[in-house]
Design an enzyme around this catalytic site. Structure first.
Site, PDB file in Angstrom:
ATOM      1  N   CYS A 111       0.931  -1.280  -0.124  1.00 43.61           N
ATOM      2  CA  CYS A 111      -0.001  -0.120   0.170  1.00 43.61           C
ATOM      3  C   CYS A 111       0.866   1.336   0.082  1.00 43.61           C
ATOM      4  CB  CYS A 111      -0.963   0.076   1.307  1.00 43.61           C
ATOM      5  SG  CYS A 111      -1.990  -1.406   1.254  1.00 43.61           S
ATOM      6  N   HIS A 251      -3.688   7.043   3.694  1.00 39.85           N
ATOM      7  CA  HIS A 251      -4.137   5.715   2.854  1.00 39.85           C
ATOM      8  C   HIS A 251      -5.510   5.176   3.340  1.00 39.85           C
ATOM      9  CE1 HIS A 251      -3.934   1.766   1.573  1.00 39.85           C
ATOM     10  NE2 HIS A 251      -3.682   1.049   2.574  1.00 39.85           N
ATOM     11  N   ASN A 281      -9.891  -0.724   0.625  1.00 41.01           N
ATOM     12  CA  ASN A 281      -8.475  -0.681   0.429  1.00 41.01           C
ATOM     13  C   ASN A 281      -7.993  -0.776  -0.887  1.00 41.01           C
ATOM     14  OD1 ASN A 281      -5.730  -0.638   0.777  1.00 41.01           O
ATOM     15  ND2 ASN A 281      -5.854  -1.742   2.674  1.00 41.01           N
TER      16      ASN A 281
HETATM   17  N1  ACO Z   1     -17.543  -9.758   9.828  1.00 39.65           N
HETATM   18  C1  ACO Z   1     -17.829 -10.178  11.058  1.00 39.65           C
HETATM   19  N2  ACO Z   1     -16.780 -10.469  12.063  1.00 39.65           N
HETATM   20  C2  ACO Z   1     -15.640 -10.447  11.376  1.00 39.65           C
HETATM   21  C3  ACO Z   1     -15.205 -10.191  10.224  1.00 39.65           C
HETATM   22  C4  ACO Z   1     -16.220  -9.695   9.268  1.00 39.65           C
HETATM   23  N3  ACO Z   1     -15.946  -9.468   8.130  1.00 39.65           N
HETATM   24  N4  ACO Z   1     -14.038 -10.282  10.018  1.00 39.65           N
HETATM   25  C5  ACO Z   1     -13.457 -10.627  11.418  1.00 39.65           C
HETATM   26  N5  ACO Z   1     -14.562 -10.900  12.162  1.00 39.65           N
HETATM   27  C6  ACO Z   1     -14.592 -11.618  13.638  1.00 39.65           C
HETATM   28  C7  ACO Z   1     -13.249 -12.009  13.891  1.00 39.65           C
HETATM   29  O1  ACO Z   1     -13.438 -13.436  13.557  1.00 39.65           O
HETATM   30  C8  ACO Z   1     -13.096 -12.010  15.267  1.00 39.65           C
HETATM   31  O2  ACO Z   1     -14.109 -12.675  16.140  1.00 39.65           O
HETATM   32  P1  ACO Z   1     -13.681 -13.726  17.308  1.00 39.65           P
HETATM   33  O3  ACO Z   1     -13.760 -12.536  18.372  1.00 39.65           O
HETATM   34  O4  ACO Z   1     -14.906 -14.598  17.395  1.00 39.65           O
HETATM   35  O5  ACO Z   1     -12.542 -14.336  16.995  1.00 39.65           O
HETATM   36  C9  ACO Z   1     -13.884 -10.444  15.629  1.00 39.65           C
HETATM   37  O6  ACO Z   1     -14.420 -10.193  14.339  1.00 39.65           O
HETATM   38  C10 ACO Z   1     -12.797  -9.401  15.923  1.00 39.65           C
HETATM   39  O7  ACO Z   1     -11.942  -9.603  15.173  1.00 39.65           O
HETATM   40  P2  ACO Z   1     -10.831  -8.447  15.155  1.00 39.65           P
HETATM   41  O8  ACO Z   1      -9.590  -8.912  14.117  1.00 39.65           O
HETATM   42  O9  ACO Z   1     -10.305  -8.429  16.494  1.00 39.65           O
HETATM   43  O10 ACO Z   1     -11.320  -7.165  14.538  1.00 39.65           O
HETATM   44  P3  ACO Z   1     -10.890  -5.870  14.579  1.00 39.65           P
HETATM   45  O11 ACO Z   1     -11.876  -4.907  15.351  1.00 39.65           O
HETATM   46  O12 ACO Z   1      -9.207  -5.595  14.732  1.00 39.65           O
HETATM   47  O13 ACO Z   1     -11.075  -5.457  13.049  1.00 39.65           O
HETATM   48  C11 ACO Z   1      -9.795  -5.214  10.912  1.00 39.65           C
HETATM   49  C12 ACO Z   1     -10.295  -6.262  11.984  1.00 39.65           C
HETATM   50  C13 ACO Z   1     -10.559  -4.522  10.214  1.00 39.65           C
HETATM   51  C14 ACO Z   1      -9.171  -6.298   9.912  1.00 39.65           C
HETATM   52  C15 ACO Z   1      -8.615  -4.454  11.791  1.00 39.65           C
HETATM   53  O14 ACO Z   1      -7.841  -5.177  12.297  1.00 39.65           O
HETATM   54  C16 ACO Z   1      -7.966  -3.772  10.591  1.00 39.65           C
HETATM   55  O15 ACO Z   1      -8.468  -2.960   9.929  1.00 39.65           O
HETATM   56  N6  ACO Z   1      -6.689  -3.856  10.559  1.00 39.65           N
HETATM   57  C17 ACO Z   1      -5.601  -3.264   9.497  1.00 39.65           C
HETATM   58  C18 ACO Z   1      -5.723  -4.116   8.290  1.00 39.65           C
HETATM   59  C19 ACO Z   1      -5.388  -3.173   7.012  1.00 39.65           C
HETATM   60  O16 ACO Z   1      -5.319  -1.951   7.119  1.00 39.65           O
HETATM   61  N7  ACO Z   1      -4.549  -3.833   6.262  1.00 39.65           N
HETATM   62  C20 ACO Z   1      -4.207  -3.357   5.105  1.00 39.65           C
HETATM   63  C21 ACO Z   1      -2.854  -3.155   4.897  1.00 39.65           C
HETATM   64  S1  ACO Z   1      -2.282  -2.343   3.618  1.00 39.65           S
HETATM   65  C22 ACO Z   1      -1.664  -3.404   2.564  1.00 39.65           C
HETATM   66  O17 ACO Z   1      -0.582  -3.552   2.351  1.00 39.65           O
HETATM   67  C23 ACO Z   1      -2.806  -4.172   1.585  1.00 39.65           C
END
Ligand code: ACO
Length: 329
Positions: A111, A251, A281
């Site tokens: 990214c 970003h 994203n």
């Molecule tokens: N729908 C419903 N529930 C979900 C989903 C979904 N789509 N995805 C995950 N969950 C669940 C998980 O399984 C977890 O359940 P559990 O507690 O029973 O295990 C629960 O939701 C919480 O999961 P978390 O991962 O703790 O959720 P979080 O609040 O951290 O949000 C997210 C997840 C959105 C992915 C966040 O961590 C994030 O945005 N991280 C950064 C990611 C990012 O920006 N990546 C791109 C980098 S750039 C590149 O180079 C491509």
């Protein structure tokens, strides 16, 4: 010499997947996706839409805005991790299709790739070695996304954004920059198979390892820690402070990450550009797409100080402090 943005363009695939579509595909809800990420919909490439086709469209628009021809280009840089082929580079394909005769290469910083490209291009312009460089950030992450994995599939979208950077004697353009890498734990965000370490084989084709893997919470923590610091570093090099920022274009990965970075920089919402709800994203395309939309909506004016920042796989990060010099929008 200074390196200034003289042209810009963007392209996204026609097909849109909404959160409601994902509710039918995986165990998720519109409410979860919006509250955790801010994303409502994203554009998804069709079989014939690739980084070279999307990048070409965005690149042509950028040349037109800049008022230059493909023959005026001294270099084409394409930032992508989902190029048409392993090799040759997508930049090579676009060089031919756009009708340029200059060198062309891809860079890979996930990214952060477009920012890496702008910083690289700026060095050629500042030394006076080159006059016009096309930098395209483009990604079709949908092609390496596991649409049965709810933790990743709702996050990403496809698209392309491009700018022409030109050498200028008048002060402005990219006044400050910083970029960095931390390769200590590449598995925080990576695609396990598809490279030389683990080629695609009949046994693993379509299996989880051929798609994006991400430790979401680790990447989240890294991003919230790094974004503000990186912006401050880039601003410092331009002899600016966060108070000088007219527009912040982070970003577009996650609204909560954008909010955290904006709070750290003490920027009010009206100074922060957000379009993650429409595109998800789009990785290397995210900032140039956001820049195009910010210009189109009248939020970028001559003399404005713009800060941009990204983070991504690697892990990588980068930021730019830009003084906007283009008169037209
Ligand atoms: N729908 C419903 N529930 C979900 C989903 C979904 N789509 N995805 C995950 N969950 C669940 C998980 O399984 C977890 O359940 P559990 O507690 O029973 O295990 C629960 O939701 C919480 O999961 P978390 O991962 O703790 O959720 P979080 O609040 O951290 O949000 C997210 C997840 C959105 C992915 C966040 O961590 C994030 O945005 N991280 C950064 C990611 C990012 O920006 N990546 C791109 C980098 S750039 C590149 O180079 C491509």
């Amino acid at each position: 010499m200074y390196s200034v943005i003289t042209g810009w363009g963007m392209a996204v695939p026609e097909k849109v997947l909404t959160n409601a579509d994902f509710e039918k595909m995986v165990d998720t809800t519109d409410e979860w996706i919006i509250s955790r990420t801010g994303i409502k919909e994203r554009h998804i490439a069709g079989p014939d839409e690739t980084p070279s086709t999307l990048g070409l469209q965005a690149g042509r628009m950028a040349l037109e805005k800049a008022g230059i021809t493909p023959q005026d280009l001294d270099l084409i840089i394409v930032a992508t991790v989902t190029g048409d082929y392993s090799f040759p580079s997508t930049a090579n394909l676009i060089q031919n299709q756009i009708g340029a005769a200059c060198p062309a290469f891809d860079i890979q910083a996930a990214c952060t790739g477009w920012i890496y490209g702008v910083i690289t291009a700026s060095q050629f312009l500042k030394t006076g070695a080159m006059k016009h460089i096309l930098i395209i950030g483009v990604e079709t992450l949908s092609k390496i996304t596991d649409f049965t994995d709810r933790a990743t599939c709702v996050l990403f979208g496809d698209g392309a954004g491009a700018v022409v950077l030109s050498a200028s004697k008048t002060k402005g353009g990219v006044l400050g920059w910083t970029f960095g890498s931390d390769g200590s734990d590449p598995e925080r965000l990576y695609r396990p198979a598809g490279g030389s370490r683990c080629p695609i084989t009949p046994e693993n084709v379509g299996k989880s390892e051929t798609f994006i893997h991400m430790n979401g919470s680790e990447v989240f923590k890294f991003a919230t820690r790094k974004m503000g610091v990186a912006v401050e570093e880039a601003l410092q090099k331009a002899e600016l402070t966060p108070h000088d920022i007219d527009l912040f274009i982070p970003h577009q990965a996650n609204l909560r990450i954008i909010d955290a970075a904006s709070r750290r920089l003490e920027l009010p919402p009206e100074k922060v550009f957000v379009n993650v709800e429409k595109y998800g994203n789009t990785s290397a395309a995210s900032i140039p797409i956001a820049l195009c939309e910010a210009i189109a909506s009248g939020r970028v004016r001559q003399g404005n100080k713009i800060a941009v920042v990204a983070f991504g796989g690697g892990l990588t990060w980068g930021a730019l402090a830009i003084e906007w010099t283009a008169k037209h929008s």
